[in-house]
Design an enzyme around this catalytic site. Structure first.
Site, mmCIF file in Angstrom:
data_model
loop_
_atom_site.group_PDB
_atom_site.id
_atom_site.type_symbol
_atom_site.label_atom_id
_atom_site.label_comp_id
_atom_site.label_asym_id
_atom_site.label_seq_id
_atom_site.Cartn_x
_atom_site.Cartn_y
_atom_site.Cartn_z
ATOM 1 N N GLY A 203 0.891 -1.157 -0.043
ATOM 2 C CA GLY A 203 -0.015 0.089 0.018
ATOM 3 C C GLY A 203 0.928 1.251 0.025
ATOM 4 N N CYS A 204 0.260 2.329 -0.490
ATOM 5 C CA CYS A 204 1.118 3.480 -0.448
ATOM 6 C C CYS A 204 1.536 4.131 0.862
ATOM 7 C CB CYS A 204 0.229 4.553 -1.296
ATOM 8 S SG CYS A 204 -1.597 4.936 -0.532
ATOM 9 N N TYR A 205 0.570 4.088 1.780
ATOM 10 C CA TYR A 205 1.049 4.511 3.092
ATOM 11 C C TYR A 205 2.017 3.382 3.858
ATOM 12 C CZ TYR A 205 -2.882 8.104 3.251
ATOM 13 O OH TYR A 205 -3.837 9.290 3.240
ATOM 14 N N THR B 75 4.090 1.618 2.196
ATOM 15 C CA THR B 75 5.510 2.074 1.670
ATOM 16 C C THR B 75 6.191 3.120 2.301
ATOM 17 O OG1 THR B 75 4.770 1.215 -0.280
ATOM 18 C CG2 THR B 75 6.678 2.692 -0.453
ATOM 19 N N ALA B 76 5.370 4.140 2.565
ATOM 20 C CA ALA B 76 6.081 5.666 3.257
ATOM 21 C C ALA B 76 6.738 5.251 4.391
ATOM 22 C CB ALA B 76 5.173 6.809 2.847
#
Lengths: 348, 348, 348, 348
Positions: free
Chosen positions: B151-153, B155-156
């Protein structure tokens, strides 16, 4: 490998050129100059560049001699008036020069003086300067020592109108160009007018009447049409960073159909992959050209008033400044015009 | 040349993948599937692609058999729950699969059921699925037949916190992640909440408590730290299209200096060019990662409260979705992880 | 009719005060001062004001004597450090003073010196200054001759956390405030960091660690909780003009339900119409407070980590600066606190 | 106290009307109708309204009989075609009606049919309908039972051009209106085209040729000029929520000076406080009219082409829809036109 220099790296056109050169296979940014940013590396100034080629380049104070030793070709991203002071020496040093300013765009020194209120010494450079629109002047650019990189609005206007002008489709006596630009066109120098709080959620015209890109547009329109053209050009500021869209209005010379026009536009541009003609019914926008060399051109016929309306969209920093300069640099270095930009996909 | 397929081309992750594949030297998008957009070409759907490789690819209705015949590897950009229905058949057809949804990210089926309220058939696929974060699982990804794209969150968050977790720098009992994302994370499906007029000039939290990326973040944090971690994760919506910035708060386990932390972060990531550690005093932002694979990580010590604050920024569509999937695809096809993205310069 | 003066009309807080006073029934802006804009009228400086009351007011250079003759009350919108130089004389001239800067907000001169790196002459003014948060100090403000108008972040933080602090709901040893503000908080003075092209489509933290609003927040939190509080405060810049949202994280002292919390918040604020408590499940945003005095407060319980998360949203220019100052001015002039603002509807 | 009803509260024009009526001294929103939002209160639908008058109003399903019993005047914010079905019954029930749609704006039923592709039953209502532009038709509006509230683009265009048309300053054979609008003009109904991610950082034309506001503009231009006018009208979408700016191009009939024009504009509008004429050299923008009834008009002469360029800016939701409707309602109820809006200061 070509060694490129850049004077004025701290502006948005300089930033964009650094971006494009970070991925260029055969032109490298060996020298970057800036009065205010000297001492930093390019990666310090532009964190997006870190870990990419060029990031470690030290920014220094400009010195013509040193520049001539370390560079083959120099990009000048300096204000109008400044370039004229620098170019003769750079040419004398045998550098190839691409000037982002307006100093060598206008063929007629009188018109330059009138619009820019600047002295225009009768130097020989102007005689040899080539207007750097690759679709129109590729052969000349390839042989030029000095290229005058076109303005952002003129680029969008000329590419947008060329097929109509060349084919005699429009009445050239009554052309109106209503242009809209993102805020990066106003530069990276702090000013009240370009603060986020002044630009965001706002829309406004500026620089009317008499924006300095007018004579540049008229010069190239006249050359294409083969007659003197005067037109109205009115720019507006859009709350976005990148992008220009020009809406060009002109009466049709005959009752053309939309298919007639489409055919002529496609025919005019068939050998130019950076020009994308929208099909009848489609309209361009700026986002689909963002960060690329594309000029997207659409049009409509207002048959109730017998008027052709052309819309042309570009990225003002890439196609309208640094990318176009790089295309010229490619030609000047004997490379295919699209070198380093063939896979430059727009990022909407 | 790898033949890639993409199910769900009409979302923003699909759009981004099409952009990235237009410039990839050895993976081509041979099939693009979409229920709503079938019949169009990719260039019709995404005008920015016109004149670029892949633009002429016809969008069609998904058919597993045909897909297996025409593709080597398939990207699934479909909602959670849908992928689980499709993956077993695709694997059976000997396709390599990269799933953008959460369906195979969570190792524990019970946690998946609890957070996603979806059935979680005990299929064999989950056992073989690899979490597609290339910096952490490159070797496994290279051998995987099914990759669960992070997921994007997560990953960060994971990239941001890893150096601190791995080195025991922070107290793992009291972690807060305050996350902020641009609107493309909410998808390309029309909804009132994602209209321009609702998002622009506005800032708001959403999905609290209990955003579904929480267990995914906790799973990977726990694996890195070697112990069970529970944390608070709170996302917010920023009026911008692309970008995520996570602010991660945690108590320090010792009175580290800023230089200590910097050294450990640099050391942890020294072989990973996509991870850029900001120097003490510098902070990351989203714009400098836009359109790229970079994760920019900065930090500060609040010594009055003995807390470490880590900031990590990525482009949610590229690094947080399509680019990361493409990095996995590279590995699965035996290519260097950065193939086709080594010159992907951020565009601020 | 109260005659109001404003020093520093050229900033965004000054602009907002001019907007609010254009519609105030009993306080008029009779004098507006600015070094850079002297000579213009308010309507010249702010075209939105034209045809409205106050538009014709001439901007002039500040002169304390003249000000004392022409005004009853003076608003100081000048930088920290400047107010301290001006206030003693203004008070000596019998003017009522509302200071927008931080010069009189901190009760402890040592803390002021430490955070602001400015001298802090032991003047008597500090002893008499009242912190101008009307919900907390209305009675004192009504009698004050000098009001220290609260900072924008402290306003949102204090109003957001008060019900939790006052009722002992949260553990005060571990508070994190993750704050987000629109760009008008950075002022109207041109700078690279606040250019449209730097702020738009971007999100970033700034001023960490050690933003100067920290001690102000801690002071008021401590006073409410009745014990010394230290917390982490981290601001971020949102690409919008107006608005602040604070996300406040703290452990719960007991396993409260969401209904418990809701009840305590509603009870705490029941006599304060500008405080709007969101129902469980609802979350605030900045747009719904834009241009108004409202502080919208929502919250969620993360029961997996036993943490309360409070979200408070305000307009930083109105509630966080000029509107709050005007509320104080109303009280100082013996008017109902909401005079001139009772019908100030937010404009989303 | 006038009891007002509103059909179609869930659109942006309905939202704006609710905002304006929350602060109106003598017209209250007693009934609000919406199919999709029935059951909620206005404050539920629009959180910005909470604690303000009208917030508790229940949204219900429309019923003409009940409406007639509970309202004196009804605002119809429904799509073109719908109003025509509802108006005869509402008039028969003795309600005063203000219709936001185009159904009664065009005097000629044939033109309506041609542009709107809708039936146009020869009802008597059209004969009695008054075009609700208060500066032009105040006396008629005051006596009207049915007011056709003008379109947003026509409002900006007509107010912008009136002084030039009325005084014979421009050649009416060659008028071009290049118009730009914020996204709220496209409505609050979810669609791909109006998603944040499609509108932000983008600029594009739309609806060309043949936007439906064209005949409405032509009708009123013709009435002012006293002759049939055909013109080109081209709208564009700006990445902002509120605001319209029209750039109107037309040849001058004589070589007027800028002072001549200024004088005629000022003279034409001297009794109309909502019309603000910019001085020569000043140009309007949308932000300075935001949320208000003001129409800011500026102009320039392009003497090289003998063309007048007029710029007119309004807020499309307030002046271009709900505010204008409220001004008409004031007149219809025997109130001064500016009731409830005299202190409506723009919020830039």
């Amino acid at each position: 490998m070509t060694r490129g220099g850049l004077v004025g790296v701290s502006g948005y056109a300089g930033m964009e050129l650094a971006r494009l050169l970070s991925r260029h296979p055969s032109i490298k940014l060996t020298k970057a100059y800036s009065r205010v940013e000297a001492g930093k590396t390019l990666g310090d100034l532009y964190p997006f560049l870190r870990n990419l080629p060029g990031s470690e380049t030290k920014i220094s104070l400009f010195d013509a001699k040193e520049c001539a030793r370390d560079c083959d070709l120099i990009f000048l991203a300096v204000p109008a008036g400044e370039a004229r002071k620098m170019v003769p020496e750079l040419l004398a040093e045998n550098l190839q020069v691409i000037d982002f300013s307006a100093d060598y765009r206008l063929r007629d020194p009188g018109i330059y003086r009138q619009w820019y209120k600047l002295p225009c010494e009768n130097d020989n450079a102007l005689r040899d300067a080539v207007y750097g629109l690759p679709e129109l002047y590729a052969a000349k650019i390839a042989k030029a020592r000095l290229v005058a990189n076109p303005g952002c609005y003129p680029t969008a206007s000329i590419l947008g109108a060329r097929a109509a002008l060349k084919n005699g489709i429009i009445d050239t006596d009554s052309i109106v160009i209503d242009a809209k630009s993102g805020a990066s066109g106003a530069g990276r120098k702090p000013s009240l007018e370009t603060l986020f709080c002044e630009v965001s959620a706002n829309f406004r015209p500026y620089g009317v009447p008499g924006h300095r890109h007018t004579p540049e547009i008229e010069q190239e329109f006249s050359l294409i049409a083969g007659k003197e053209i005067r037109l109205s050009f009115v720019p507006h500021l859009v709350p976005m960073k990148r992008g220009i869209l020009c809406s060009i209005y002109a009466p049709l010379t005959h009752p053309y159909t939309i298919e007639d026009i489409y055919e002529k536009f496609v025919e005019t541009w068939k050998y130019y992959p950076w020009i994308r003609i929208k099909r009848p019914g489609e309209l361009p926008d700026t986002a689909n050209t963002r960060g690329s060399m594309y000029c997207d051109i659409g049009f409509a016929i207002d048959d109730r008033t017998n008027r052709l309306i052309i819309f042309s969209a570009i990225d003002n920093l890439c196609r309208g400044a640094a990318g176009q300069a790089l295309a010229c640099a490619n030609l000047m270095r004997g490379l295919p015009v699209e070198t380093g930009m063939v896979d430059l996909c727009p990022m909407p």
